[in-house]
Design a protein around this motif. Structure first.
Motif, mmCIF file in Angstrom:
data_model
loop_
_atom_site.group_PDB
_atom_site.id
_atom_site.type_symbol
_atom_site.label_atom_id
_atom_site.label_comp_id
_atom_site.label_asym_id
_atom_site.label_seq_id
_atom_site.Cartn_x
_atom_site.Cartn_y
_atom_site.Cartn_z
ATOM 1 N N ALA A 131 0.825 -1.220 0.000
ATOM 2 C CA ALA A 131 0.000 0.000 0.000
ATOM 3 C C ALA A 131 0.857 1.267 0.000
ATOM 4 C CB ALA A 131 -0.932 -0.023 1.201
ATOM 5 N N ASN A 132 2.021 1.203 0.672
ATOM 6 C CA ASN A 132 2.819 2.432 0.781
ATOM 7 C C ASN A 132 3.915 2.522 -0.280
ATOM 8 O OD1 ASN A 132 4.603 0.549 1.643
ATOM 9 N ND2 ASN A 132 5.025 1.481 3.639
ATOM 10 N N GLN A 133 3.797 1.693 -1.307
ATOM 11 C CA GLN A 133 4.834 1.681 -2.338
ATOM 12 C C GLN A 133 4.183 1.779 -3.713
ATOM 13 O OE1 GLN A 133 7.331 -1.908 -2.967
ATOM 14 N NE2 GLN A 133 8.875 -0.823 -1.779
ATOM 15 N N ASP A 134 4.805 2.543 -4.584
ATOM 16 C CA ASP A 134 4.300 2.693 -5.947
ATOM 17 C C ASP A 134 4.493 1.370 -6.693
ATOM 18 O OD1 ASP A 134 3.594 3.440 -8.457
ATOM 19 O OD2 ASP A 134 4.975 5.150 -8.599
ATOM 20 N N SER A 135 3.386 0.758 -7.101
ATOM 21 C CA SER A 135 3.464 -0.528 -7.789
ATOM 22 C C SER A 135 3.116 -0.392 -9.267
ATOM 23 C CB SER A 135 2.532 -1.539 -7.125
ATOM 24 O OG SER A 135 3.063 -1.959 -5.905
ATOM 25 N N LEU A 173 -3.968 5.800 -18.959
ATOM 26 C CA LEU A 173 -3.457 4.553 -19.530
ATOM 27 C C LEU A 173 -3.000 3.609 -18.400
ATOM 28 C CD1 LEU A 173 -2.856 3.419 -22.405
ATOM 29 C CD2 LEU A 173 -0.525 4.251 -22.107
ATOM 30 N N GLY A 174 -3.493 2.381 -18.458
ATOM 31 C CA GLY A 174 -3.115 1.405 -17.434
ATOM 32 C C GLY A 174 -1.769 0.769 -17.740
ATOM 33 N N ASP A 175 -1.334 -0.137 -16.851
ATOM 34 C CA ASP A 175 -0.026 -0.765 -17.014
ATOM 35 C C ASP A 175 0.082 -1.605 -18.287
ATOM 36 O OD1 ASP A 175 0.994 0.394 -14.809
ATOM 37 O OD2 ASP A 175 0.954 -1.386 -13.528
ATOM 38 N N LYS A 176 -1.001 -2.324 -18.592
ATOM 39 C CA LYS A 176 -0.939 -3.182 -19.794
ATOM 40 C C LYS A 176 -0.810 -2.323 -21.050
ATOM 41 C CE LYS A 176 -3.280 -7.358 -18.276
ATOM 42 N NZ LYS A 176 -4.573 -8.041 -18.204
ATOM 43 N N HIS A 231 9.582 -7.217 -8.870
ATOM 44 C CA HIS A 231 8.750 -6.412 -7.965
ATOM 45 C C HIS A 231 7.854 -7.324 -7.105
ATOM 46 C CE1 HIS A 231 6.248 -3.127 -6.543
ATOM 47 N NE2 HIS A 231 5.201 -3.889 -6.823
ATOM 48 N N ILE A 232 7.225 -8.299 -7.755
ATOM 49 C CA ILE A 232 6.347 -9.228 -7.019
ATOM 50 C C ILE A 232 7.159 -9.936 -5.923
ATOM 51 C CG2 ILE A 232 4.961 -11.344 -7.211
ATOM 52 C CD1 ILE A 232 4.212 -10.467 -10.059
ATOM 53 N N LEU A 233 8.348 -10.370 -6.283
ATOM 54 C CA LEU A 233 9.173 -11.082 -5.297
ATOM 55 C C LEU A 233 9.610 -10.154 -4.157
ATOM 56 C CD1 LEU A 233 11.351 -13.319 -7.651
ATOM 57 C CD2 LEU A 233 9.534 -14.072 -6.115
ATOM 58 N N ASP A 234 9.985 -8.920 -4.500
ATOM 59 C CA ASP A 234 10.390 -7.956 -3.457
ATOM 60 C C ASP A 234 9.252 -7.730 -2.467
ATOM 61 O OD1 ASP A 234 12.856 -7.641 -4.557
ATOM 62 O OD2 ASP A 234 12.433 -5.724 -5.545
ATOM 63 N N VAL A 235 8.051 -7.539 -3.034
ATOM 64 C CA VAL A 235 6.884 -7.303 -2.160
ATOM 65 C C VAL A 235 6.642 -8.530 -1.281
ATOM 66 C CG1 VAL A 235 4.374 -6.976 -2.132
ATOM 67 C CG2 VAL A 235 5.781 -5.621 -3.699
ATOM 68 N N THR A 236 6.722 -9.702 -1.900
ATOM 69 C CA THR A 236 6.446 -10.938 -1.161
ATOM 70 C C THR A 236 7.438 -11.123 -0.009
ATOM 71 O OG1 THR A 236 5.618 -11.885 -3.193
ATOM 72 C CG2 THR A 236 6.109 -13.433 -1.426
ATOM 73 N N TYR A 237 8.724 -10.877 -0.276
ATOM 74 C CA TYR A 237 9.719 -11.039 0.782
ATOM 75 C C TYR A 237 9.512 -9.987 1.875
ATOM 76 C CZ TYR A 237 11.942 -14.227 -2.500
ATOM 77 O OH TYR A 237 12.173 -15.279 -3.350
#
Lengths: 178, 292
Positions: B69-73, B100-103, B127-133
């Motif tokens: 939530a506190n990080q630009d994704s 314009l969305g990400d896709k 990014h997904i892995l960083d968030v997960t860790y």
């Protein structure tokens, strides 16, 4: 006359007393005490078992099954080993809607397995609760082996309790025959 | 009904394991815990879900999306972090992309040969892995898993097998334990040692270490620094730890975090072998129960 014993264990407020009450032919002999107000437990329920619950099912003149419910609170766990002695098997009750108790349920299960290598089943109680975890998720949460029976249960319903007890007996029978 | 609980009782690793084993599809949301003045069944303060902290999406047991939530994704932030866009390019893109969305942005960037599809997939996956860790380092917070709920249709989903992630988290937990011995709270702050000039002489800091240096000030807590430099808690702790070990920074306002109470586990050494019941007894009990 022969008597056999089964133990119903599990964390505080998991439904052990209710389980025995639903199936016992006698008024359950409960050693419940009022929980003093302003304690954590008093927010969950008004009474708690301090020594044991005791229920009975008479098969015939020769055979009687005793059901013992253990106190759920750790400060009464000196009773557990006494109750576990000579048991035919045991049932671990888990409140499916309280994930904070899963770790405790697993610890109790391991403790009872250490007391005696008797057959056991796990009852996923309060399956009628809207927040209840499904049995298949509970199996993963409790890290139960596939061969351990994890049974959906509603302790206030006699048929559900009967089913759990029957499954425990079938497990005992399977182990005797293996 | 959604699967609900608190990661204090059922950790992120256990949740990921559950999703992996049950091949689940759905959205996991982790919230800030808001004390309710009540205690749960284990006498721990009962927490209600507050503001959203993180969300992770899964498809058939594989991780496909994660955000804090506190990080630009956004894709722009991910590509910036991966070094595929510089800060100025990222700023310009943010200004021009409108709705314009990400896709959609990904298609345009690939079309304009700014980046390749592989660059995008690598940046999103990292990014997904960083968030997960980062989420795995959380020790408290209500969670909810909603089956068959997907993230926004504009999110770029990259399937990641969970088993290696769970193994890595296991390793990280060991590392975090070591880090936590030095960095006992995210409310601590940093200061330079008295002989800073001497100590920094000849030292080559990494890019991430340089990002921290401007904020080394007893007024800035690590929590504040984390937000400003857009890093995960684990990333920041690693950097602070290495700088601290090298004597480049000192820790101030050290606050002790109480360790969570883990239920003690009773063990007995002697097993009492019960007398084997007779088969006749068991069969009689079965018959009795069937007739009830």
């Amino acid at each position: 006359m022969q008597t056999v014993k089964m133990v119903v264990t599990g964390p505080f407020s998991s439904g052990k007393t209710e389980f025995i009450k639903s199936i016992s032919e006698i008024q359950v002999v409960s050693t419940e005490k009022n929980i003093s107000k302003d304690t954590a437990e008093s927010q969950q329920k008004e009474n708690t078992t301090v020594a044991m619950d005791f229920g009975r099912i008479t098969v015939d003149d020769e055979l009687t099954l005793f059901l013992f419910g253990t106190p759920g609170q750790r400060r009464f766990d000196f009773m557990w080993e006494i109750l576990a002695e000579g048991m035919l098997g045991f049932i671990v009750m888990v409140d499916s809607a309280k994930p904070e108790t899963f770790r405790e349920a697993k610890a109790i299960l391991e403790t009872f397995r250490a007391y005696a290598p008797t057959p056991y089943v796990v009852a996923a109680n309060k399956q009628d609760h809207p927040d209840a975890w499904k049995p298949e998720d509970l199996r993963i949460a409790l890290r139960l082996e596939p061969e351990v029976k994890l049974l959906p249960c509603i302790a206030k319903e006699r048929d559900s309790v009967r089913h759990v007890l029957l499954e425990l007996l079938y497990t005992i029978l399977e182990e005797m025959e293996s | 009904m959604p699967l609900q609980g608190n990661i204090r009782d059922f950790s992120t690793t256990q949740l990921l394991n559950l999703v992996n084993l049950s091949k689940r599809t759905g959205l996991l949301t982790i919230f800030e815990g808001v004390p309710t003045n009540e205690l749960d069944a284990m006498k721990q303060p009962k927490m209600a879900p507050g503001a959203e902290r993180a969300r992770m999406a899964f498809h058939q047991g594989r991780l496909v999306y994660a955000s804090l939530a506190n990080q630009d994704s956004s894709l722009v932030a991910m590509l910036n972090k991966a070094g595929k866009l510089n800060t100025e390019q990222a700023r310009q893109l943010r200004e021009r992309m409108g709705n314009l969305g990400d896709k959609g942005l990904a298609m345009r960037l690939i079309g304009a040969k700014y980046v390749t599809q592989a660059d995008i997939l690598t940046a999103v996956k990292q990014h997904i892995l960083d968030v997960t860790y980062n989420v795995a380092a959380l020790r408290e917070g209500p969670f909810r898993f909603d089956d068959n709920v997907a993230p926004s249709s504009e999110a770029i989903l990259v399937p990641i097998e969970l088993e290696p992630v769970i193994i890595q988290i296991g390793r990280d937990i060991k590392e975090v334990t070591e880090l936590d011995k030095v960095i006992t709270s995210m409310d601590i702050s940093l200061q330079f040692p008295r002989d800073a000039k001497q100590k920094f002489k000849g030292v080559h800091l990494t890019v991430d270490e340089w990002k921290i240096v401007p904020y080394v000030d007893p007024k800035n807590s690590l929590r504040q620094i984390m937000k400003v430099v857009n890093m995960s808690e684990l990333q920041l702790k690693r950097i602070v730890f290495s700088m601290h070990q090298a004597g480049l920074v000192e820790i101030v306002n050290n606050t002790k975090v109480s360790s969570s109470a883990v239920p003690t586990r009773r063990t007995t050494t002697q097993q009492k072998k019960p007398a084997a019941p007779e088969k006749r007894v068991v069969l009689s009990l079965i018959e009795k129960l069937k007739s009830m």
